[in-house]
Write a protein that holds these residues in place. Sequence first.
Motif, PDB file in Angstrom:
ATOM      1  N   ASP A  96      24.030  58.075   0.519  1.00 31.83           N
ATOM      2  CA  ASP A  96      25.446  57.578   0.725  1.00 31.83           C
ATOM      3  C   ASP A  96      25.017  55.945   1.169  1.00 31.83           C
ATOM      4  O   ASP A  96      25.303  55.493   2.074  1.00 31.83           O
ATOM      5  CB  ASP A  96      26.163  58.098   2.004  1.00 31.83           C
ATOM      6  N   CYS A  97      24.572  55.301  -0.070  1.00 25.19           N
ATOM      7  CA  CYS A  97      24.033  53.977   0.194  1.00 25.19           C
ATOM      8  C   CYS A  97      24.970  53.083  -0.495  1.00 25.19           C
ATOM      9  O   CYS A  97      25.694  53.280  -1.340  1.00 25.19           O
ATOM     10  CB  CYS A  97      22.764  54.102  -0.774  1.00 25.19           C
ATOM     11  N   LEU A  98      24.765  51.830  -0.008  1.00 25.56           N
ATOM     12  CA  LEU A  98      25.551  50.440  -0.607  1.00 25.56           C
ATOM     13  C   LEU A  98      24.784  50.109  -1.814  1.00 25.56           C
ATOM     14  O   LEU A  98      25.527  50.348  -2.949  1.00 25.56           O
ATOM     15  CB  LEU A  98      25.303  49.258   0.253  1.00 25.56           C
ATOM     16  N   LYS A  99      23.459  50.339  -1.986  1.00 21.02           N
ATOM     17  CA  LYS A  99      22.625  49.960  -3.399  1.00 21.02           C
ATOM     18  C   LYS A  99      21.414  50.694  -3.275  1.00 21.02           C
ATOM     19  O   LYS A  99      20.781  51.046  -2.060  1.00 21.02           O
ATOM     20  CB  LYS A  99      22.362  48.432  -3.461  1.00 21.02           C
ATOM     21  N   GLY A 100      20.771  51.077  -4.492  1.00 27.99           N
ATOM     22  CA  GLY A 100      19.627  51.531  -4.586  1.00 27.99           C
ATOM     23  C   GLY A 100      18.577  50.522  -5.305  1.00 27.99           C
ATOM     24  O   GLY A 100      19.235  49.969  -6.186  1.00 27.99           O
ATOM     25  N   PHE A 101      17.397  50.580  -5.036  1.00 27.05           N
ATOM     26  CA  PHE A 101      16.441  49.737  -5.718  1.00 27.05           C
ATOM     27  C   PHE A 101      15.188  50.757  -6.142  1.00 27.05           C
ATOM     28  O   PHE A 101      14.564  51.182  -5.610  1.00 27.05           O
ATOM     29  CB  PHE A 101      15.972  48.580  -4.820  1.00 27.05           C
ATOM     30  N   VAL A 102      15.078  50.548  -7.710  1.00 31.44           N
ATOM     31  CA  VAL A 102      14.245  51.423  -8.014  1.00 31.44           C
ATOM     32  C   VAL A 102      13.270  50.867  -9.075  1.00 31.44           C
ATOM     33  O   VAL A 102      13.452  49.928  -9.598  1.00 31.44           O
ATOM     34  CB  VAL A 102      15.005  52.721  -8.592  1.00 31.44           C
ATOM     35  N   ILE A 103      12.068  51.232  -9.221  1.00 25.77           N
ATOM     36  CA  ILE A 103      11.268  51.164 -10.223  1.00 25.77           C
ATOM     37  C   ILE A 103      10.866  52.562 -11.199  1.00 25.77           C
ATOM     38  O   ILE A 103      10.845  53.447 -10.713  1.00 25.77           O
ATOM     39  CB  ILE A 103       9.770  50.786  -9.834  1.00 25.77           C
ATOM     40  N   LYS A 104      11.151  52.492 -12.676  1.00 31.49           N
ATOM     41  CA  LYS A 104      10.936  53.499 -13.517  1.00 31.49           C
ATOM     42  C   LYS A 104       9.689  53.265 -14.397  1.00 31.49           C
ATOM     43  O   LYS A 104       9.368  52.327 -14.588  1.00 31.49           O
ATOM     44  CB  LYS A 104      12.110  53.694 -14.202  1.00 31.49           C
ATOM     45  N   LEU A 115      19.840  51.328   0.693  1.00 35.40           N
ATOM     46  CA  LEU A 115      20.263  50.639   1.759  1.00 35.40           C
ATOM     47  C   LEU A 115      21.662  51.557   2.472  1.00 35.40           C
ATOM     48  O   LEU A 115      22.666  51.398   1.581  1.00 35.40           O
ATOM     49  CB  LEU A 115      20.862  49.062   1.507  1.00 35.40           C
ATOM     50  N   HIS A 116      21.525  51.823   3.511  1.00 34.54           N
ATOM     51  CA  HIS A 116      22.745  52.781   3.997  1.00 34.54           C
ATOM     52  C   HIS A 116      23.305  51.874   4.975  1.00 34.54           C
ATOM     53  O   HIS A 116      22.522  51.315   6.120  1.00 34.54           O
ATOM     54  CB  HIS A 116      22.157  53.975   4.786  1.00 34.54           C
ATOM     55  N   ASP A 117      24.664  51.567   5.156  1.00 29.32           N
ATOM     56  CA  ASP A 117      25.283  50.774   5.983  1.00 29.32           C
ATOM     57  C   ASP A 117      25.758  51.529   7.170  1.00 29.32           C
ATOM     58  O   ASP A 117      26.386  52.699   7.230  1.00 29.32           O
ATOM     59  CB  ASP A 117      26.879  50.411   5.250  1.00 29.32           C
ATOM     60  N   VAL A 118      25.036  51.105   8.280  1.00 34.32           N
ATOM     61  CA  VAL A 118      25.537  51.819   9.732  1.00 34.32           C
ATOM     62  C   VAL A 118      26.533  51.002  10.584  1.00 34.32           C
ATOM     63  O   VAL A 118      26.710  51.457  11.686  1.00 34.32           O
ATOM     64  CB  VAL A 118      24.146  52.099  10.339  1.00 34.32           C
TER      65      VAL A 118
END
Length: 202
Positions: A96-104, A115-118
């Motif tokens: 349930d994140c704002l954005k995800g940052f990945v390497i493939k 990033l999870h908005d708290v």
Amino acid sequence: MCIRDSLYIGAEEKIHKSILSLVDRLNSQMIFSQFGMYEISRITHPLGYYVWGPSWFMFTEKESWINFNDYKIEILSNEEINNQLDEKIFWHNSYDCLKGFVIKDQGKIVASATLHDVGDNFVEIGLDTHPDAQLKGLGTNVYSAAGKWAFDNNKIPYSSVGPWNIPSTRTQIKCGMKCIGVDICLLYTSDAADERSSVDLG
């Protein structure tokens, strides 16, 4: 939570008095240790609460953030994270994140930070690296990208890590994070409550 030798306790009334009694007998170093975790568990487990921790709380300022750009980072939406991440492998990530940052690598995700908005502009960074792709700096790069995005979008990133998790702790320090306190959380589960008759509180 313990910050700069100040102890902060938030608990239901039925737990609060017992926790305070324990705090009166132990100092903060003992409370936030494996011993303290066990002693707190003896109080909370019969009431249905498992203990999670101790964990270090990591924060930093924007000016102290260190960026790493050794790999190509893809920024994914929450929907894309849910469709592409394997929860069994990337279980520290938020779904349930704002954005995800990945390497493939060959189309498959090998490192991911979310990033999870708290609330109140704070976002928690969750981080995982595929077991077959560790020790290559992949986690550092996605963690760094997540923090940079947060600061660039007027968010305040933080994360937590168990003192025994050496690789993750190194990654967070490498990106500029500093430990500002230690925390123990209580997690409710009906399974623990169902087992209360088997726990000796003597």
